[in-house]
Design a protein around this motif. Structure first.
Motif, PDB file in Angstrom:
ATOM      1  N   ALA A 169      30.725  36.279  31.320  1.00  0.00           N
ATOM      2  CA  ALA A 169      29.267  36.138  31.283  1.00  0.00           C
ATOM      3  C   ALA A 169      28.600  36.723  32.526  1.00  0.00           C
ATOM      4  O   ALA A 169      27.393  37.008  32.513  1.00  0.00           O
ATOM      5  N   ALA A 170      29.361  36.930  33.600  1.00  0.00           N
ATOM      6  CA  ALA A 170      28.797  37.487  34.834  1.00  0.00           C
ATOM      7  C   ALA A 170      28.785  39.012  34.837  1.00  0.00           C
ATOM      8  O   ALA A 170      28.185  39.630  35.723  1.00  0.00           O
ATOM      9  N   LEU A 171      29.432  39.617  33.848  1.00  0.00           N
ATOM     10  CA  LEU A 171      29.523  41.075  33.785  1.00  0.00           C
ATOM     11  C   LEU A 171      28.410  41.665  32.936  1.00  0.00           C
ATOM     12  O   LEU A 171      27.890  41.013  32.025  1.00  0.00           O
TER      13      LEU A 171
ATOM     14  N   THR B 190      33.021  45.790  28.594  1.00  0.00           N
ATOM     15  CA  THR B 190      33.731  46.722  27.709  1.00  0.00           C
ATOM     16  C   THR B 190      34.763  47.528  28.482  1.00  0.00           C
ATOM     17  O   THR B 190      35.890  47.740  28.008  1.00  0.00           O
ATOM     18  N   HIS B 191      34.397  47.990  29.683  1.00  0.00           N
ATOM     19  CA  HIS B 191      35.339  48.746  30.521  1.00  0.00           C
ATOM     20  C   HIS B 191      36.550  47.885  30.875  1.00  0.00           C
ATOM     21  O   HIS B 191      37.695  48.362  30.817  1.00  0.00           O
ATOM     22  N   GLN B 192      36.321  46.633  31.243  1.00  0.00           N
ATOM     23  CA  GLN B 192      37.412  45.734  31.587  1.00  0.00           C
ATOM     24  C   GLN B 192      38.349  45.518  30.403  1.00  0.00           C
ATOM     25  O   GLN B 192      39.576  45.545  30.555  1.00  0.00           O
ATOM     26  N   TYR B 193      37.783  45.323  29.225  1.00  0.00           N
ATOM     27  CA  TYR B 193      38.607  45.105  28.038  1.00  0.00           C
ATOM     28  C   TYR B 193      39.404  46.365  27.692  1.00  0.00           C
ATOM     29  O   TYR B 193      40.623  46.299  27.477  1.00  0.00           O
ATOM     30  N   GLU B 194      38.730  47.495  27.607  1.00  0.00           N
ATOM     31  CA  GLU B 194      39.390  48.718  27.144  1.00  0.00           C
ATOM     32  C   GLU B 194      40.410  49.241  28.156  1.00  0.00           C
ATOM     33  O   GLU B 194      41.471  49.764  27.763  1.00  0.00           O
ATOM     34  N   THR B 195      40.128  49.114  29.459  1.00  0.00           N
ATOM     35  CA  THR B 195      41.094  49.518  30.477  1.00  0.00           C
ATOM     36  C   THR B 195      42.358  48.686  30.365  1.00  0.00           C
ATOM     37  O   THR B 195      43.484  49.202  30.422  1.00  0.00           O
ATOM     38  N   ASN B 196      42.175  47.395  30.195  1.00  0.00           N
ATOM     39  CA  ASN B 196      43.332  46.509  30.073  1.00  0.00           C
ATOM     40  C   ASN B 196      44.120  46.795  28.795  1.00  0.00           C
ATOM     41  O   ASN B 196      45.356  46.790  28.791  1.00  0.00           O
ATOM     42  N   GLN B 197      43.397  47.082  27.707  1.00  0.00           N
ATOM     43  CA  GLN B 197      44.076  47.344  26.437  1.00  0.00           C
ATOM     44  C   GLN B 197      44.949  48.588  26.519  1.00  0.00           C
ATOM     45  O   GLN B 197      46.053  48.630  25.980  1.00  0.00           O
TER      46      GLN B 197
ATOM     47  N   PHE C  76      33.810  31.945  41.409  1.00  0.00           N
ATOM     48  CA  PHE C  76      34.547  32.646  40.356  1.00  0.00           C
ATOM     49  C   PHE C  76      33.746  32.754  39.059  1.00  0.00           C
ATOM     50  O   PHE C  76      34.004  33.637  38.247  1.00  0.00           O
ATOM     51  N   LEU C  77      32.750  31.892  38.887  1.00  0.00           N
ATOM     52  CA  LEU C  77      31.925  31.952  37.686  1.00  0.00           C
ATOM     53  C   LEU C  77      30.776  32.953  37.805  1.00  0.00           C
ATOM     54  O   LEU C  77      30.258  33.419  36.793  1.00  0.00           O
ATOM     55  N   HIS C  78      30.382  33.281  39.017  1.00  0.00           N
ATOM     56  CA  HIS C  78      29.155  34.053  39.223  1.00  0.00           C
ATOM     57  C   HIS C  78      29.356  35.376  39.957  1.00  0.00           C
ATOM     58  O   HIS C  78      28.460  36.220  39.965  1.00  0.00           O
ATOM     59  N   LEU C  79      30.504  35.571  40.561  1.00  0.00           N
ATOM     60  CA  LEU C  79      30.751  36.784  41.326  1.00  0.00           C
ATOM     61  C   LEU C  79      30.798  38.005  40.406  1.00  0.00           C
ATOM     62  O   LEU C  79      31.342  37.939  39.297  1.00  0.00           O
TER      63      LEU C  79
END
Length: 333
Positions: A219-221, A227-234, A162-165
């Motif tokens: 940190a794995a992204l 940014t995509h993960q944050y903005e999509t969720n927002q 889960f830390l590295h995937l």
């Protein structure tokens, strides 16, 4: 044995000190103490049980009443008001991660009953697509699926996965192996659905924050992925009137789980505050990055809770105290 005995003695001494002189609390907490929960459930699923992320309902209630008694609980919106530069003495906030159903029905419901505000950090893909959050899925695959362990070895991905995937690595595995998402969801535990969220966010005491669209380790992204993960969720969160531009890093530990790069990306994307979870109180509530203290089922007494605060304060702020504790614990087994 020695460490346990020492801890018990220190807990009793700390509790006695607070009872004799309650004003001591002002010296052992910072300007803002942010408490963190995940699941509130008497019958947790394997994921939250094994990682000790779930807390029994009655223990949660006792902790909340203790917080209410000894702190001034603020509304999350207080962190967004630039005119409110001063928080009350012994300010505290109550937060949750991940959106577990029990956290809503057993946790937030109790807070609303007692007129206590809270902030729930959500991964909206688990809501919109009925898919387990990344950390639960990774633990499930490592524990239950031998082919996944072989895949990690071939791809050179370290454990815990889960830390590295990465998104690319998981997509590659899904092409070669059909994951049983029903079993993975049972392993994870029930996440609230849209009807549950809509029910609770009608109350202004209940607020939603951003925890990435999926529960990736930041940190794995890549920068683009983060940014995509944050903005999509927002964008998903903005469908709810009580969502706030406040972010919490999944997994929460500095360096291993996030770096200065992600902090810069968050500010560029419009986040107003960010939380991690190292377990300390905050001396300056005006900082963009704020720490949180996770409370577990082990923190089941007033004595233990007072000790947690006092020990944290002394250990992190006093080098002589750290040296003293290390000497004591090294001298015995």
């Amino acid at each position: 044995m020695f460490k346990q005995a020492l801890r018990e003695v220190l807990e009793r001494l700390t509790h006695t000190a607070y009872r004799v002189a309650p004003s001591l609390l002002r010296y052992t907490v910072g300007e803002l103490t942010v408490f963190l929960y995940h699941e509130v459930n008497d019958n947790p699923a394997p994921f939250t049980k094994n990682l000790e992320l779930s807390i029994p309902v009655e223990t949660f209630k006792k902790q909340v009443l203790w917080i209410q008694k000894n702190f001034n609980i603020i509304h999350p919106k207080d962190l967004l008001n630039p005119e409110n530069n001063e928080l009350p003495e012994r300010a505290a906030m109550i937060t949750f991660d991940d959106g577990f159903l029990g956290a809503f029905e057993n946790g937030i419901a109790f807070l609303v009953e007692h007129k206590i505000p809270s902030l729930m950090f959500m991964n909206m893909r688990t809501i919109s697509q009925d898919r387990p959050m990344l950390s639960a899925l990774a633990f499930y695959l490592e524990e239950k699926i031998p082919e996944f362990k072989k895949f990690l070895l071939v791809e050179g991905i370290n454990s815990p996965a889960f830390l590295h995937l990465t998104p690319a690595a998981l997509a590659k595995f899904e092409k070669s192996y059909q994951i049983n998402f029903t079993a993975a969801l049972e392993y994870q535990g029930t996440i609230a659905d849209t009807s549950t969220i809509e029910k609770y966010v009608r109350d202004p005491l209940v607020n939603l924050g951003n925890h990435l669209f999926e529960h990736w380790n930041s940190a794995a992204l890549t920068s683009t992925e983060f940014t995509h993960q944050y903005e999509t969720n927002q964008k998903k969160l903005e469908n709810y009137r009580n969502s706030l531009p406040i972010f919490a890093f999944p997994n929460g530990q500095p360096v291993v789980c996030f770096t200065a790069r992600e902090l810069e990306l968050l500010e560029q994307s419009g986040a107003k505050r960010a939380f991690f979870s190292k377990g300390h109180t905050n001396d300056n509530a005006q900082n963009f990055l704020l720490d949180r203290t996770f409370l577990s089922s082990a923190d089941s007494s007033e004595q233990r809770l007072f000790f947690r605060l006092a020990f944290d304060r002394l250990y992190t702020k006093n080098s002589m105290f750290r040296f003293f504790i290390k000497c004591l614990t090294r001298s015995k087994t």
